[in-house]
Enzyme design. Structure first.
Site, PDB file in Angstrom:
ATOM      1  N   LEU A   7       0.849  -1.193   0.000  1.00 57.05           N
ATOM      2  CA  LEU A   7       0.000   0.000   0.000  1.00 57.05           C
ATOM      3  C   LEU A   7       0.885   1.243   0.000  1.00 57.05           C
ATOM      4  CD1 LEU A   7      -2.669  -1.189   2.602  1.00 57.05           C
ATOM      5  CD2 LEU A   7      -2.576  -1.588   0.139  1.00 57.05           C
ATOM      6  N   ALA A   8       0.832   2.008  -1.102  1.00 62.35           N
ATOM      7  CA  ALA A   8       1.724   3.165  -1.248  1.00 62.35           C
ATOM      8  C   ALA A   8       1.025   4.327  -1.932  1.00 62.35           C
ATOM      9  CB  ALA A   8       2.965   2.759  -2.043  1.00 62.35           C
ATOM     10  N   ARG A  14       1.623  14.858   6.642  1.00 68.75           N
ATOM     11  CA  ARG A  14       2.467  15.295   7.762  1.00 68.75           C
ATOM     12  C   ARG A  14       3.943  15.363   7.392  1.00 68.75           C
ATOM     13  NH1 ARG A  14       0.804  11.151  12.235  1.00 68.75           N
ATOM     14  NH2 ARG A  14       2.592  12.102  13.318  1.00 68.75           N
ATOM     15  N   GLN A  75      -4.910   3.463  -7.609  1.00 67.12           N
ATOM     16  CA  GLN A  75      -6.125   3.573  -6.801  1.00 67.12           C
ATOM     17  C   GLN A  75      -6.637   5.005  -6.916  1.00 67.12           C
ATOM     18  OE1 GLN A  75      -5.700   3.565  -2.560  1.00 67.12           O
ATOM     19  NE2 GLN A  75      -7.828   2.988  -2.177  1.00 67.12           N
ATOM     20  N   LYS A 320      33.206   7.720  -4.925  1.00 69.89           N
ATOM     21  CA  LYS A 320      31.917   7.434  -5.561  1.00 69.89           C
ATOM     22  C   LYS A 320      32.138   6.616  -6.827  1.00 69.89           C
ATOM     23  CE  LYS A 320      29.292   9.171  -9.153  1.00 69.89           C
ATOM     24  NZ  LYS A 320      29.741   9.622 -10.492  1.00 69.89           N
ATOM     25  N   ASN A 346      49.475   5.303  -4.229  1.00 73.21           N
ATOM     26  CA  ASN A 346      49.398   6.346  -3.204  1.00 73.21           C
ATOM     27  C   ASN A 346      48.836   7.609  -3.837  1.00 73.21           C
ATOM     28  OD1 ASN A 346      50.195   7.117  -0.316  1.00 73.21           O
ATOM     29  ND2 ASN A 346      50.963   8.823  -1.536  1.00 73.21           N
ATOM     30  N   ASN A 355      35.881  14.170 -13.066  1.00 73.38           N
ATOM     31  CA  ASN A 355      35.193  13.172 -13.882  1.00 73.38           C
ATOM     32  C   ASN A 355      33.966  13.708 -14.612  1.00 73.38           C
ATOM     33  OD1 ASN A 355      34.109  13.425 -11.226  1.00 73.38           O
ATOM     34  ND2 ASN A 355      32.855  11.619 -11.568  1.00 73.38           N
ATOM     35  N   TYR A 356      33.569  14.956 -14.332  1.00 75.80           N
ATOM     36  CA  TYR A 356      32.300  15.463 -14.866  1.00 75.80           C
ATOM     37  C   TYR A 356      32.506  16.698 -15.726  1.00 75.80           C
ATOM     38  CZ  TYR A 356      27.542  17.397 -14.878  1.00 75.80           C
ATOM     39  OH  TYR A 356      26.322  17.914 -15.250  1.00 75.80           O
ATOM     40  N   ARG A 411      53.502  21.701 -13.495  1.00 74.36           N
ATOM     41  CA  ARG A 411      53.618  22.942 -12.744  1.00 74.36           C
ATOM     42  C   ARG A 411      54.705  23.842 -13.335  1.00 74.36           C
ATOM     43  NH1 ARG A 411      55.565  19.156  -8.577  1.00 74.36           N
ATOM     44  NH2 ARG A 411      57.841  19.264  -8.433  1.00 74.36           N
TER      45      ARG A 411
END
Length: 427
Positions: A7-8, A14, A75, A320, A346, A355-356, A411
């Site tokens: 039941l969802a 609230r 429903q 991630k 290391n 990565n994005y 650098r």
């Protein structure tokens, strides 16, 4: 096999949120997701019907995207719990087996408890079995009224209970197991003779007794499992209960958790023995951590992470969707995303896998071979591969693949101006 009805359809007023109640999350998994997983993990239930109503499209999209053995049933209008279950009647027209009914906002229910419940239902040849719970303070719960032979006579809501009935501590836990072929006719015969004008699922108890069926109640062992989420306060309480349960399991299996009060670990994270989790770590999603690892303090694993044996993920390191192989260290202030990291690597403090691409919205992979050394404050711009044994000098931005056993530097050359400080101060 057995079917389940979840039941969802409720709005969850609230919760005070634009998100449907059952799509609120604990450790990046939805409340209804926990329920479906508990059902699936019994190994007894092969198909679930999720009753949707409020923001049905969003709940339906979640179910379709994450589960192949669950389907949604709308429903509309929403006329009570009995009406909700009746929505599956066309889908189970010829089904002759058990149907388990439970709520989509009870993320603490376990597959073990559901299995025991189903086994009890079968062992006593019951037609209707209600899961019950024993509370020292049963206020606001429907009371379980038993017959002299211990079978279930009725469920009486508190507002309708006599003073004597209110003393009963056994209450309705809201989970049912039904012999569907026998009980299905009840859902076309339920009445709305109540103040809300709704069809109540609890009315099948009276219907079953009136039709000479076997009706029983079975108490569960741990009342926490039926904790329902109706507010953000409840959500926080359930999160703590779930986390405490998870941490206890890991510690019993040989994981050292230095400070359980500040450590959060998802239920879908596996951890090998002799791994140490230091304080203030947050591990969400699905992960697999090997033995003899050290995590934290203040580490964040965001899901889809594999750490092999002996890996160190130190303070203020975020990982991630990455695999880190044996005996590799990422000890300080780093971000590792969408990466494959070899053995004995290391990663210096402040290293970032970029990565994005925010323009194309594409995420690319970073690959580090075995024995790679990354200097502090380096940026590895994916897609990029740094092959076995290569070193990256501190403060480098790597945008091209680095051959094995090479040194990569970007650098600027150091420039020293002797005496500059004294000349500046004497101005």
């Amino acid at each position: 096999m057995i079917k389940s009805v979840i039941l969802a359809a409720g709005k969850g007023t609230r919760m005070k949120s634009k998100t449907p109640k059952v799509l609120h999350q604990i450790f990046d998994k939805t409340l209804v997701g926990y329920v479906i997983d508990a059902v699936n993990n019994t190994g007894l239930i092969d198909e679930s019907f999720v009753i949707v109503g409020h923001q049905a499209e969003r709940v339906e999209e979640y179910i379709k995207s994450n589960y192949t053995n669950a389907k949604t049933v709308l429903q509309s209008p929403q006329l009570g719990t009995g009406h909700a279950v009746s929505m599956v009647c066309p889908y189970l027209e010829d089904f002759d087996g058990e149907v388990v009914i439970l709520c989509g906002d009870t993320p603490l229910i376990t597959s073990e408890t559901l299995k025991k419940f189903i086994e009890y239902h079968k062992s006593v040849n019951s037609d209707i079995t209600v899961m019950s719970a024993i509370f020292d303070n049963p206020t606001n719960y429907g009371r379980i009224i038993r017959n002299s032979d211990n079978s279930l006579n009725s469920i009486v809501e508190e507002k309708d209970a006599t003073d004597e009935q209110k003393k009963i501590k056994e209450v309705n836990a809201g989970i049912y197991c039904l012999n569907w072929a026998k009980i299905k006719p009840a859902f076309s015969q339920l009445k709305t003779n109540n103040a809300q004008g709704e069809y109540y699922l609890t009315d099948i108890i009276e219907w079953g007794n009136n039709n000479g069926l076997s009706v029983n109640a079975n108490p569960l062992e741990n009342n926490e499992e039926i904790f329902g989420i109706n507010s953000k306060i409840h959500l926080a309480e359930a999160s703590k209960i779930l986390n405490r349960r998870t941490l206890q399991k890991h510690m019993e299996n040989g994981v050292t958790i230095v400070d359980p009060e500040t450590t959060w670990i998802s239920t879908e994270t596996e951890i090998g023995a002799d791994t140490i989790i230091y304080p203030s770590c947050y591990i969400s999603g699905k992960n697999k951590i090997g033995s003899d690892c050290k995590i934290g303090p203040f580490a964040h694993l965001r899901g889809d992470v594999i750490l092999e044996d002996g890996v160190k993920v130190g303070n203020f390191v975020e990982v991630k969707k990455s695999t880190i192989h044996k005996n590799t260290n990422a000890c300080h202030l780093s971000y590792i995303g969408d990466s494959e990291i070899g053995e004995r690597v290391n990663i210096g403090a402040g290293t970032i896998t970029a990565n994005y691409n925010p323009l194309t919205k594409v995420k690319s992979k970073t690959t580090l071979g075995n024995d790679v050394k990354i200097g502090s404050n380096s940026v590895l711009v994916a897609p990029v591969e740094i092959k076995d044994g290569a070193n990256v000098g501190a403060l480098s931005v790597i945008t091209k693949n680095v051959p094995e056993w090479s040194l990569a530097l970007t650098r600027s050359p150091l420039k020293v101006v002797e005496g500059w400080v004294k000349r500046f101060l004497n101005k």
